[in-house]
Each structure stands twice: as structure tokens, then as C-alpha cells.
Design a protein around this motif. Structure first.
Motif, PDB file in Angstrom:
ATOM      1  N   ILE A 111      19.726  23.267  17.776  1.00  0.00           N
ATOM      2  CA  ILE A 111      19.158  23.851  16.568  1.00  0.00           C
ATOM      3  C   ILE A 111      19.072  25.374  16.752  1.00  0.00           C
ATOM      4  N   PRO A 112      18.974  26.136  15.650  1.00  0.00           N
ATOM      5  CA  PRO A 112      18.834  27.586  15.783  1.00  0.00           C
ATOM      6  C   PRO A 112      17.502  27.959  16.424  1.00  0.00           C
ATOM      7  N   CYS A 113      17.522  28.968  17.275  1.00  0.00           N
ATOM      8  CA  CYS A 113      16.284  29.532  17.818  1.00  0.00           C
ATOM      9  C   CYS A 113      15.700  30.501  16.788  1.00  0.00           C
ATOM     10  N   GLN A 114      14.385  30.533  16.696  1.00  0.00           N
ATOM     11  CA  GLN A 114      13.722  31.406  15.736  1.00  0.00           C
ATOM     12  C   GLN A 114      12.587  32.163  16.423  1.00  0.00           C
ATOM     13  N   TYR A 115      12.618  33.481  16.293  1.00  0.00           N
ATOM     14  CA  TYR A 115      11.573  34.344  16.848  1.00  0.00           C
ATOM     15  C   TYR A 115      11.110  35.300  15.760  1.00  0.00           C
ATOM     16  N   PRO A 116      10.306  34.818  14.807  1.00  0.00           N
ATOM     17  CA  PRO A 116       9.876  35.662  13.685  1.00  0.00           C
ATOM     18  C   PRO A 116       9.190  36.940  14.165  1.00  0.00           C
ATOM     19  N   GLY A 117       9.623  38.057  13.597  1.00  0.00           N
ATOM     20  CA  GLY A 117       9.025  39.331  13.946  1.00  0.00           C
ATOM     21  C   GLY A 117       9.620  40.010  15.165  1.00  0.00           C
ATOM     22  N   TYR A 118      10.600  39.369  15.812  1.00  0.00           N
ATOM     23  CA  TYR A 118      11.204  39.940  17.011  1.00  0.00           C
ATOM     24  C   TYR A 118      12.695  40.150  16.816  1.00  0.00           C
ATOM     25  N   ASN A 119      13.188  41.285  17.277  1.00  0.00           N
ATOM     26  CA  ASN A 119      14.617  41.523  17.394  1.00  0.00           C
ATOM     27  C   ASN A 119      15.087  41.101  18.784  1.00  0.00           C
ATOM     28  N   LEU A 120      16.387  40.951  18.925  1.00  0.00           N
ATOM     29  CA  LEU A 120      16.979  40.766  20.239  1.00  0.00           C
ATOM     30  C   LEU A 120      16.732  42.029  21.067  1.00  0.00           C
ATOM     31  N   VAL A 121      16.263  41.874  22.289  1.00  0.00           N
ATOM     32  CA  VAL A 121      16.073  43.016  23.175  1.00  0.00           C
ATOM     33  C   VAL A 121      16.790  42.755  24.490  1.00  0.00           C
ATOM     34  N   PHE A 122      17.185  43.831  25.150  1.00  0.00           N
ATOM     35  CA  PHE A 122      17.706  43.736  26.505  1.00  0.00           C
ATOM     36  C   PHE A 122      16.638  44.259  27.461  1.00  0.00           C
ATOM     37  N   LYS A 123      16.288  43.432  28.431  1.00  0.00           N
ATOM     38  CA  LYS A 123      15.277  43.801  29.420  1.00  0.00           C
ATOM     39  C   LYS A 123      15.970  44.175  30.725  1.00  0.00           C
ATOM     40  N   VAL A 124      15.490  45.243  31.357  1.00  0.00           N
ATOM     41  CA  VAL A 124      15.991  45.610  32.677  1.00  0.00           C
ATOM     42  C   VAL A 124      15.366  44.663  33.694  1.00  0.00           C
ATOM     43  N   HIS A 125      16.220  43.866  34.308  1.00  0.00           N
ATOM     44  CA  HIS A 125      15.752  42.811  35.205  1.00  0.00           C
ATOM     45  C   HIS A 125      15.082  43.386  36.453  1.00  0.00           C
ATOM     46  N   GLU A 126      14.166  42.599  37.019  1.00  0.00           N
ATOM     47  CA  GLU A 126      13.391  43.040  38.174  1.00  0.00           C
ATOM     48  C   GLU A 126      14.242  43.327  39.402  1.00  0.00           C
ATOM     49  N   HIS A 127      15.452  42.808  39.466  1.00  0.00           N
ATOM     50  CA  HIS A 127      16.326  43.057  40.610  1.00  0.00           C
ATOM     51  C   HIS A 127      17.004  44.428  40.552  1.00  0.00           C
ATOM     52  N   SER A 128      16.891  45.118  39.442  1.00  0.00           N
ATOM     53  CA  SER A 128      17.542  46.417  39.280  1.00  0.00           C
ATOM     54  C   SER A 128      16.957  47.453  40.238  1.00  0.00           C
ATOM     55  N   LYS A 129      17.808  48.426  40.605  1.00  0.00           N
ATOM     56  CA  LYS A 129      17.378  49.528  41.473  1.00  0.00           C
ATOM     57  C   LYS A 129      17.960  50.827  40.912  1.00  0.00           C
ATOM     58  N   TYR A 130      17.115  51.602  40.271  1.00  0.00           N
ATOM     59  CA  TYR A 130      17.549  52.856  39.655  1.00  0.00           C
ATOM     60  C   TYR A 130      17.981  53.850  40.736  1.00  0.00           C
ATOM     61  N   PRO A 131      19.116  54.563  40.554  1.00  0.00           N
ATOM     62  CA  PRO A 131      20.061  54.495  39.431  1.00  0.00           C
ATOM     63  C   PRO A 131      21.353  53.748  39.761  1.00  0.00           C
ATOM     64  N   LYS A 132      21.408  53.085  40.929  1.00  0.00           N
ATOM     65  CA  LYS A 132      22.671  52.556  41.444  1.00  0.00           C
ATOM     66  C   LYS A 132      22.976  51.108  41.068  1.00  0.00           C
ATOM     67  N   TYR A 133      21.971  50.372  40.596  1.00  0.00           N
ATOM     68  CA  TYR A 133      22.229  48.964  40.276  1.00  0.00           C
ATOM     69  C   TYR A 133      21.416  48.584  39.048  1.00  0.00           C
ATOM     70  N   LEU A 134      22.107  48.140  38.011  1.00  0.00           N
ATOM     71  CA  LEU A 134      21.466  47.780  36.746  1.00  0.00           C
ATOM     72  C   LEU A 134      21.755  46.328  36.401  1.00  0.00           C
ATOM     73  N   ALA A 135      20.694  45.563  36.190  1.00  0.00           N
ATOM     74  CA  ALA A 135      20.812  44.178  35.749  1.00  0.00           C
ATOM     75  C   ALA A 135      20.035  44.020  34.442  1.00  0.00           C
ATOM     76  N   LEU A 136      20.627  43.334  33.488  1.00  0.00           N
ATOM     77  CA  LEU A 136      20.029  43.161  32.165  1.00  0.00           C
ATOM     78  C   LEU A 136      19.956  41.690  31.796  1.00  0.00           C
ATOM     79  N   ILE A 137      18.980  41.356  30.971  1.00  0.00           N
ATOM     80  CA  ILE A 137      18.870  40.001  30.435  1.00  0.00           C
ATOM     81  C   ILE A 137      18.431  40.092  28.979  1.00  0.00           C
TER      82      ILE A 137
END
Length: 247
Positions: free
Chosen positions: A142-168
Motif C-alpha cells: 500500500i502507499p506510505c503516507q506521512y501527512p505534513g512531511y516532505n521526503l528528506v535526506f538525513k546524513v547518516h551517523e556513519h558519515s565523517k566530514y568532509p571525507k565520507y558522506l552517507a545518506l538515508i
């Protein structure tokens, strides 16, 4: 550790062939079990990489899914209606869950959070279903519904600025799936392919400097481009709003 342009697009083709991105009109027969937690919600260590958000999304009504539904992480964030088949114990609507983990039990497609498993039962009948441990169910996408929210990209906790970027991707609505993510490399004038490292997590060693243009592919077809979505001083744990929502 970078991928060639050829391998990048070959990866997208493989994901496209593996994808099943639609809401279903009919139910599919299967089996479901549950896992326990003190708060009756999900686990913050699921295979999709949502971390703590994965335990509370959708009000804690979440599920681990089988290999065929997980599909190497492409199935992370998918929503399902699941209902059991033991009247008079089972509710008519069952539960609506979000896939946040990978796991299989006794020929099951779903390992539901305790809160979600409880929703399978009619009032006063939950104890009976829990005593079974595993129940026959039927499910549909079925479709997912998140009223009031847009799709966002979060910088994952494994990231290490500025040499490694992980997104979810978080708050991914509809039934569409994100099958590719790329970042614009200004000095080379080309899009660089991010790697699906596990679950719903995409990563890149030595990401572009400065504000980052990002584009993502939806269900193996169209690309959605976002100018300067990731700021030059991006931070671990930060979320960046795309101002769009998927269908």
C-alpha cells in the motif's frame, strides 16, 4: 573506491529489474510472527539503517521482512497492510506496517513489532494470537503516507566530514522506490554515483566540496534533481528537506 560510470548504470539496471513498485489490489497469502521489545515498538538496529527513527516510525508499527521483500535494501520503507486469517480472533483491517528491517522466521514474510502484531487481533483476542507465535496472514503493498512531511535526506551517523558522506531517505511516501542517488561533481562536470552500502543507506568517499547538488532516481525511471540540497558544512545527523514527496 569509486564506481565507473558503466558500473553505476549497470547497478541501476539490476535494481530496476529487481524492483516491484506498485500498490496491490489483491492480497497475497503468507505467514507472520513477532519480536518483543519493552516498549512494544521496533528495533533501532534494523538492517535498513534507519537507526532510532526505525523504532518509532509509523507509531512503532514496523516490521522486518523476508529476503524476497527486502530485495537487498530496495524494499526498505515499503508499506504493507497485513491481516491474519483466524476468525473470530482477527480484526478485519489488520495492521499497516513499514519495512525497517530484514528477518525471517518459520516460513514468514513478516516479523512484526509487538505493537503491530497486536493490531492483527480483535479487541480482547490478542493474547490468543500471541500464544500461536506464528499466524497465517495475507498482505498487500500500500502507499506510505506521512501527512505534513516532505521526503528528506538525513546524513547518516556513519558519515565523517568532509571525507565520507552517507545518506538515508526519510519520510518516503507513496509506493515509489529510490533506485539511485548521484551527486554533481562540478570540477569534472559529471554526476557521480553513490553506492547503496546497505539497506536504505547510500554513501560516497570524498564527496564533492561546497554545496552539493543531488539527484535521485525513482523506481528506475525519472530523475529528480535538487540544487544545493546538501550544504558545504553538512553535519552528521542533520536532515535536508527536498520539498517533494513521492507518489
Amino acid at each position: 573506491m569509486g564506481l565507473t560510470l558503466y558500473s553505476c548504470y549497470l547497478f541501476f539496471i539490476v535494481i530496476l529489474l529487481a524492483s516491484v513498485c506498485y500498490s496491490q489490489d489483491s492480497f497475497v497469502s503468507s505467514r507472520a510472527t513477532y519480536y518483543g521489545s519493552p516498549e512494544c515498538i521496533g528495533t533501532p538496529t534494523g538492517a535498513c539503517g534507519y537507526k532510532e527513527y526505525g523504532s518509532i516510525m509509523n507509531g512503532g508499527e514496523v516490521t522486518g521482512v523476508s529476503y524476497k521483500l527486502f530485495r537487498g535494501g530496495a524494499g526498505c520503507g515499503a508499506c504493507y497492510q497485513v491481516r491474519c486469517k483466524y476468525p473470530p480472533h482477527c480484526s478485519e483491517d489488520g495492521t499497516r506496517v513499514v519495512a525497517t528491517d530484514h528477518g525471517e522466521g518459520d516460513n514468514t514474510d513478516f516479523i512484526l513489532s509487538t505493537r503491530a502484531y497486536n493490531k492483527l487481533a480483535r479487541p480482547g483476542q490478542a493474547e490468543i494470537l500471541f500464544s500461536y507465535g506464528v499466524v497465517d496472514v495475507e498482505y498487500k503493498r500500500i502507499p506510505c503516507q506521512y501527512p505534513g512531511y516532505n521526503l528528506v535526506f538525513k546524513v547518516h551517523e556513519h558519515s565523517k566530514y568532509p571525507k565520507y558522506l552517507a545518506l538515508i531517505a526519510v519520510y518516503q511516501g507513496g509506493v515509489s522506490e529510490i533506485t539511485g542517488v548521484e551527486l554533481w561533481q562540478e570540477d569534472c562536470k559529471e554526476w557521480r554515483c553513490m553506492r547503496r552500502t546497505y539497506g536504505a543507506v547510500w554513501d560516497m568517499q570524498n564527496p564533492p566540496e561546497g554545496a552539493i547538488d543531488l539527484r535521485f532516481q525513482v523506481s528506475g525511471s525519472k530523475w529528480i534533481e535538487l540544487k544545493s540540497l546538501i550544504p558545504s558544512d553538512w553535519k552528521v545527523g542533520a536532515t535536508y528537506d527536498t520539498a517533494v514527496q513521492l507518489d
